[in-house]
Design a protein around this motif. Structure first.
Motif, mmCIF file in Angstrom:
data_model
loop_
_atom_site.group_PDB
_atom_site.id
_atom_site.type_symbol
_atom_site.label_atom_id
_atom_site.label_comp_id
_atom_site.label_asym_id
_atom_site.label_seq_id
_atom_site.Cartn_x
_atom_site.Cartn_y
_atom_site.Cartn_z
ATOM 1 N N SER A 1 -43.596 -34.978 12.532
ATOM 2 C CA SER A 1 -44.606 -34.379 13.071
ATOM 3 C C SER A 1 -44.990 -33.041 11.996
ATOM 4 C CB SER A 1 -44.471 -33.870 14.401
ATOM 5 O OG SER A 1 -43.341 -33.184 14.608
ATOM 6 N N LYS A 2 -46.164 -32.676 12.287
ATOM 7 C CA LYS A 2 -46.757 -31.433 11.702
ATOM 8 C C LYS A 2 -45.633 -30.435 11.790
ATOM 9 C CE LYS A 2 -50.439 -28.246 10.809
ATOM 10 N NZ LYS A 2 -51.842 -28.173 11.238
ATOM 11 N N LYS A 3 -45.258 -30.163 13.013
ATOM 12 C CA LYS A 3 -44.167 -29.055 13.234
ATOM 13 C C LYS A 3 -42.979 -29.507 12.535
ATOM 14 C CE LYS A 3 -41.954 -26.468 17.025
ATOM 15 N NZ LYS A 3 -41.793 -26.402 18.262
ATOM 16 N N GLU A 4 -42.442 -30.544 12.401
ATOM 17 C CA GLU A 4 -41.180 -30.975 11.901
ATOM 18 C C GLU A 4 -41.289 -30.615 10.532
ATOM 19 O OE1 GLU A 4 -39.306 -34.228 14.955
ATOM 20 O OE2 GLU A 4 -40.756 -34.622 13.580
ATOM 21 N N GLU B 1 -43.232 -28.490 8.958
ATOM 22 C CA GLU B 1 -43.131 -27.023 8.682
ATOM 23 C C GLU B 1 -41.749 -26.435 8.687
ATOM 24 O OE1 GLU B 1 -45.851 -25.408 11.415
ATOM 25 O OE2 GLU B 1 -47.472 -25.913 10.608
#
Length: 305
Positions: A291-294, A296
């Motif tokens: 995911s985008k958060k992962e 980052e």
């Protein structure tokens, strides 16, 4: 050959305290056995060679006799790096490698060095006290000596086993076992083996284990009882001169309260677990599965390292 020695030198100078402790133990083991081979080859009889070798070992191993100890006090330190037999050093180095790596996941290198050194001293102290206190050992005091890193290793094992007691290792033929059960099993076995031919070694294990447990109980109270030991190798830097502040410049700021060691180590463990989960996901499903958060988190953690 030159490249081999350069690699060893690089590992020693740039490696962790764990790597250095293992290298020192191995170097002493090799040196002692090289001397043994030389004595065997250049001495007229095997008995004379064995006698000379025993004198060298006695000069470095810690004696149970207080009188002998006063004549060679350095042995309380040298004994914990001294091995003569292959299987003795093999098992000690495997244990310090396995548990030392877990130790460094939660605590720092200074504390590993401190626990190793003071744990070894505690093992030597209990060995000397026991041999001079119990009648069963009175006949052995004049000539009994002890060597090996076992007490230091047990201190490390017990320290980390009671800091993260539920950390699990997968043991061959056994399966997953929590550290606390490994520690309890080893200490019970050592106690039961006091009546064996290696009573001094098992008593020293108890001394090292006792210190490892004591270290962690105090560390959880924000007290590091090994500071004086690792402070010999990592002296505190004297305070540097403060920069003079411009009298016309007024800076207003709020100082963040520093994290305690336990808070810092807990944060490190949480970040490491999170990173392991992300890397496992990448290995199974590829980078694009993140995911985008992962992504980052992975980017930030890679920059930190």
């Amino acid at each position: 050959m030159n490249r081999f020695w350069e690699e060893i030198k690089q590992q020693f100078t740039q490696g962790s305290i764990l790597t250095r402790l293992i290298i020192i133990n191995l170097a002493v083991f090799v040196a002692i056995n090289l001397v043994h081979v030389a004595l065997f080859l250049f001495t007229s009889s095997a008995e004379n060679a064995a006698g000379s070798m025993q004198n060298i070992i006695s000069w470095l191993a810690v004696p149970s006799s207080v009188g002998e100890l006063t004549s060679r006090p350095w042995t309380v330190v040298t004994y914990m790096f001294l091995h003569k037999d292959l299987f003795h050093i093999l098992f000690n180095m495997l244990w310090i490698y396995w548990f030392g790596r877990i130790f460094l996941m939660y605590l720092d290198q200074k504390k590993l060095l401190g626990v190793y050194l003071v744990g070894g001293l505690s093992g030597a102290l209990l060995y000397i006290l026991a041999y001079n206190a119990f009648p069963a050992f009175s006949d052995y005091v004049p000539y009994s000596i002890m060597l090996g890193a076992s007490a230091s290793v047990m201190a490390v094992v017990f320290a980390i086993s009671f800091y993260v007691p539920d950390y699990t290792l997968n043991l061959l033929f056994i399966g997953p076992v929590k550290l606390k059960y490994i520690a309890v099993f080893t200490i019970v076995l050592d106690f039961l083996m006091i009546a064996s031919s290696n009573a001094g070694g098992h008593i020293s294990h108890l001394g090292g284990a006792l210190f490892g447990y004591l270290f962690i109980t105090q560390y959880k109270k924000q007290k590091d009882i090994t500071r004086w030991a690792w402070g010999l190798f990592y002296p505190e830097k004297s305070g540097t001169k403060k920069k003079r502040r411009n009298p016309h410049m007024h800076v207003s700021y709020k100082k963040a309260s520093p994290k305690t060691d336990m808070e810092y180590n807990a944060q490190k463990a949480k970040e490491r677990k999170e990173l392991d989960h992300i890397l496992d996901k990448v290995s199974k499903s590829g980078y694009e599965s993140l995911s985008k958060k992962e992504k980052e988190i992975l980017f930030k953690m890679s920059n930190k390292r």
